[in-house]
Design an enzyme around this catalytic site. Structure first.
Site, mmCIF file in Angstrom:
data_model
loop_
_atom_site.group_PDB
_atom_site.id
_atom_site.type_symbol
_atom_site.label_atom_id
_atom_site.label_comp_id
_atom_site.label_asym_id
_atom_site.label_seq_id
_atom_site.Cartn_x
_atom_site.Cartn_y
_atom_site.Cartn_z
ATOM 1 N N LYS A 9 0.820 -1.105 -0.093
ATOM 2 C CA LYS A 9 0.070 -0.116 0.149
ATOM 3 C C LYS A 9 0.789 1.379 -0.040
ATOM 4 O O LYS A 9 1.480 1.572 1.108
ATOM 5 C CB LYS A 9 -0.968 0.226 1.076
ATOM 6 C CG LYS A 9 -2.009 1.097 1.215
ATOM 7 C CD LYS A 9 -2.549 1.444 2.742
ATOM 8 C CE LYS A 9 -1.842 2.555 3.326
ATOM 9 N NZ LYS A 9 -1.514 3.772 2.516
ATOM 10 N N GLU A 56 10.082 1.293 10.524
ATOM 11 C CA GLU A 56 11.110 2.652 10.247
ATOM 12 C C GLU A 56 10.561 3.733 10.171
ATOM 13 O O GLU A 56 9.541 4.114 9.522
ATOM 14 C CB GLU A 56 11.562 2.080 8.627
ATOM 15 C CG GLU A 56 12.225 1.010 8.511
ATOM 16 C CD GLU A 56 13.499 0.675 9.232
ATOM 17 O OE1 GLU A 56 13.909 1.857 9.931
ATOM 18 O OE2 GLU A 56 14.270 -0.240 9.335
ATOM 19 N N CYS A 84 13.811 10.715 5.995
ATOM 20 C CA CYS A 84 13.824 10.210 7.487
ATOM 21 C C CYS A 84 15.258 10.442 8.149
ATOM 22 O O CYS A 84 15.382 10.854 9.346
ATOM 23 C CB CYS A 84 13.646 8.664 7.646
ATOM 24 S SG CYS A 84 14.490 7.603 6.637
ATOM 25 N N GLU A 99 11.048 17.076 14.383
ATOM 26 C CA GLU A 99 11.475 16.718 13.019
ATOM 27 C C GLU A 99 10.549 17.490 11.972
ATOM 28 O O GLU A 99 9.596 17.464 11.697
ATOM 29 C CB GLU A 99 11.032 15.068 12.718
ATOM 30 C CG GLU A 99 11.445 14.634 11.384
ATOM 31 C CD GLU A 99 11.014 13.095 11.120
ATOM 32 O OE1 GLU A 99 9.762 13.006 11.278
ATOM 33 O OE2 GLU A 99 11.837 12.732 10.010
HETATM 34 P P1 NAD Z 1 2.630 8.625 7.814
HETATM 35 O O1 NAD Z 1 3.027 7.748 8.862
HETATM 36 O O2 NAD Z 1 1.496 9.615 7.524
HETATM 37 O O3 NAD Z 1 2.471 7.509 6.573
HETATM 38 C C1 NAD Z 1 3.042 6.345 6.266
HETATM 39 C C2 NAD Z 1 2.059 5.235 5.699
HETATM 40 O O4 NAD Z 1 1.241 4.986 6.482
HETATM 41 C C3 NAD Z 1 1.049 5.894 4.300
HETATM 42 O O5 NAD Z 1 1.091 4.742 3.314
HETATM 43 C C4 NAD Z 1 -0.318 5.888 5.181
HETATM 44 O O6 NAD Z 1 -1.018 5.915 4.206
HETATM 45 C C5 NAD Z 1 0.038 4.843 6.094
HETATM 46 N N1 NAD Z 1 -1.101 5.008 7.115
HETATM 47 C C6 NAD Z 1 -1.794 6.200 7.735
HETATM 48 N N2 NAD Z 1 -2.561 5.904 8.737
HETATM 49 C C7 NAD Z 1 -2.189 4.668 8.964
HETATM 50 C C8 NAD Z 1 -2.627 3.870 10.088
HETATM 51 N N3 NAD Z 1 -3.437 4.109 10.967
HETATM 52 N N4 NAD Z 1 -2.295 2.618 10.206
HETATM 53 C C9 NAD Z 1 -1.346 2.074 9.165
HETATM 54 N N5 NAD Z 1 -1.000 2.782 8.115
HETATM 55 C C10 NAD Z 1 -1.393 3.978 8.011
HETATM 56 O O7 NAD Z 1 4.017 9.247 7.115
HETATM 57 P P2 NAD Z 1 4.366 10.031 5.884
HETATM 58 O O8 NAD Z 1 3.980 11.365 6.335
HETATM 59 O O9 NAD Z 1 3.921 9.510 4.572
HETATM 60 O O10 NAD Z 1 5.897 9.928 5.819
HETATM 61 C C11 NAD Z 1 6.660 11.002 6.539
HETATM 62 C C12 NAD Z 1 7.346 10.283 7.856
HETATM 63 O O11 NAD Z 1 8.055 9.081 7.511
HETATM 64 C C13 NAD Z 1 8.475 10.971 8.543
HETATM 65 O O12 NAD Z 1 8.302 11.118 9.894
HETATM 66 C C14 NAD Z 1 9.840 10.194 8.156
HETATM 67 O O13 NAD Z 1 10.834 10.488 9.030
HETATM 68 C C15 NAD Z 1 9.346 8.874 8.065
HETATM 69 N N6 NAD Z 1 10.124 7.955 7.266
HETATM 70 C C16 NAD Z 1 10.866 7.141 7.757
HETATM 71 C C17 NAD Z 1 11.742 6.438 7.044
HETATM 72 C C18 NAD Z 1 12.762 5.303 7.895
HETATM 73 O O14 NAD Z 1 13.102 4.491 7.096
HETATM 74 N N7 NAD Z 1 12.808 5.271 9.095
HETATM 75 C C19 NAD Z 1 11.856 6.448 5.880
HETATM 76 C C20 NAD Z 1 11.079 7.585 5.146
HETATM 77 C C21 NAD Z 1 10.276 8.221 6.067
#
Ligand code: NAD
Length: 468
Positions: free
Chosen positions: A168, A241, A275, A371
């Site tokens: 997804k 992650e 990230c 962040e």
């Molecule tokens: P997000 O947490 O808003 O969304 C990530 C994914 O989770 C999306 O596909 C979203 O649709 C899904 N999602 C939303 N609600 C959910 C729920 N209740 N249960 C399960 N899935 C759900 O994150 P984002 O805004 O897309 O990404 C930015 C964040 O991701 C930043 O904090 C960044 O640091 C982090 N990030 C971490 C890594 C890593 O490898 N550690 C890599 C990239 C981004």
């Protein structure tokens, strides 16, 4: 833009619903994208569950061939995928091309790994074997900053280990993932890989689903906490992650001119939406002014524009929500520090923010403590080594960090005291599929890629035979 479809049970199918996907450089609608209903999620999980026994029984050598063919398909379509990625994600075309090539590289390397049986004991008493069995159906949930690269952190390992998968993507960047699904759909047996999309409404259903055995999630810490809570009901395996607030520490012995370009790249790549980007830069007082001046010079010469235009170095923020959030950090920067480069959203359509350098700022401001996930870098002065290590560690995050010094022995000593999953020396943001990656503290649970990451897509099974 041409039609996009979901991949469910080997077929490209329309969504029960649709949603618009925008180009963040223009705010114009790029495509009407299929959006899966809860029923379609259930169909995808049922297909993955039905496909699992045959896929798990397929020899790993055969699975490896098919995952390698997926790498070939990505390579053969690099330009199309990269253009699509730029148009929905915003990053410059050269970076998007690099992301697609990186994706193919992860597929190639990870498909070359093995899961050999290990004999723990073979004696007169007993023979004990350790096997790595697949888990079943895996849910892979992806964020919007590196839609294809982060997919490749999970998918090849999950498939090679014998699992079937539901992918997804994030609601604002689903198109390149759907295109990828279309390109590889005939390589795998039906149901082995399913790709669905949502409007942020199916993640919870995935993490709760009784027929999904593991969630491999990349996203924010706040959503990761929800995933963990929701996965508890079925005791799902989880790899998380999550977010980071990476500290980068510049020691007093650096050559500012030499280190500044690498620091700038580490903080501003992908417009700071990484990230593992440098999110807090700690600089020793003896080189503070010089480092600030070097960073300002780079920021001012950086071309910020539509990623599809040649020469663009930084594209827009990926979505409106993140754009508004980063504007909030700019307000904080103006209140709590001195903005010495950038400082504003750009007066044009699209979610553009100038690369911003903020000096004379400290802990206690939002820009340092939270962040930012955008092109705004706080530069913090320090004078004492022990003190800066304490300050770097004074966060709930622990994803990455870096130390810059002309004396690597000194740098190693500092690195060993930082609470983070990865600490770089004289660089930031160097990842490769054979180097395991994971976060400390609230930046995550578990490890991705490399042999350690592959093992997380398996269940350890011990076969213990009586010999006496
Ligand atoms: P997000 O947490 O808003 O969304 C990530 C994914 O989770 C999306 O596909 C979203 O649709 C899904 N999602 C939303 N609600 C959910 C729920 N209740 N249960 C399960 N899935 C759900 O994150 P984002 O805004 O897309 O990404 C930015 C964040 O991701 C930043 O904090 C960044 O640091 C982090 N990030 C971490 C890594 C890593 O490898 N550690 C890599 C990239 C981004």
């Amino acid at each position: 833009m041409s039609d996009f479809n979901l991949l469910i049970n080997g077929k490209m199918v329309p969504g029960d619903l649709t949603m618009p996907v925008l180009n963040p450089a223009t705010e114009e609608v790029l495509a009407q994208c299929p959006r899966a209903s809860k029923n379609q999620l259930d169909e995808a999980v049922a297909a993955a569950k039905a496909a699992f026994p045959a896929w798990a029984a397929t020899p790993i050598t055969e699975r490896r061939k098919l995952v390698t063919r997926m790498a070939e398909a990505i390579e053969a379509n690099t330009n199309e995928l990269a253009r699509l990625l730029t148009s929905e994600q915003g990053k410059p075309l050269a970076d998007a091309t690099g992301e697609v090539m990186g994706m193919a590289g992860f597929f190639r390397y990870l498909s070359s790994l093995d899961l050999p049986m290990r004999v723990i004991e073979d004696s007169g008493d007993r023979r004990v074997e350790a096997h790595r069995r697949p888990l079943g159906v895996i849910g892979a949930i992806i964020p919007w900053n590196y839609p294809l690269l982060i997919l490749s952190f999970k998918l090849p390992s999950a498939l090679l280990a014998g699992n079937t998968v539901i992918v997804k993507p994030a609601p604002t960047t689903p198109l390149s993932t759907l295109k990828f699904a279309e390109l590889i759909k005939d390589i795998l047996p039906k149901g082995v890989l399913n790709v669905i999309t949502d409007a942020n409404d199916l993640g919870d259903a995935m993490t709760k689903h009784p027929d999904i055995r593991k969630i491999s999630f990349t996203g924010s810490t706040a959503t990761g906490q929800k995933v963990m809570a929701s996965a508890a009901a079925t005791l799902k395996r989880i790899t998380l992650e999550l977010g980071g607030n990476d500290a980068s520490i510049v020691l007093d012995d650096v050559d500012p001119k030499k280190v500044a370009p690498g620091i700038f790249e580490g903080a501003f790549q992908n417009s700071g939406q990484v990230c593992l980007a440098i999110k807090r830069l700690y600089v020793h007082e003896s080189v503070y002014d010089e480092i600030c001046n070097e960073l300002v010079a780079i920021a001012k010469s950086t071309v910020v524009d539509d990623g599809s235009k040649q020469g663009t170095k930084l594209g827009p923020l990926q979505n409106k929500m993140q754009y508004e959030k980063v504007k909030g950090f700019l307000d904080d920067a103006r209140k709590n520090g001195n903005v010495i480069a950038g400082g504003s959203a750009m007066d044009r359509p699209g979610y553009f923010i100038e690369p911003t350098i903020v000096r004379d700022i400290k802990e206690g401001s939002r820009l340092v403590d939270e962040e930012q996930f955008g092109p705004v870098l706080p530069v913090i002065k320090y004078s004492d080594n022990d003190d800066v290590i304490r300050r770097a560690n004074a966060t709930t995050y622990g994803l990455g960090a870096s130390v810059w010094s002309s004396d690597t022995a000194r740098a190693h000593k500092v690195a060993s005291q930082i609470e983070a999953g990865t600490v770089w020396i004289n660089k930031h943001l160097d990842m490769a599929p054979h180097i395991p990656f994971g976060g400390a503290k609230q930046s995550g649970i578990g490890t991705e890629f490399a042999e350690e990451g592959l093992a997380e897509f398996t269940q350890l099974q011990i076969i213990n035979e009586a010999r006496a």
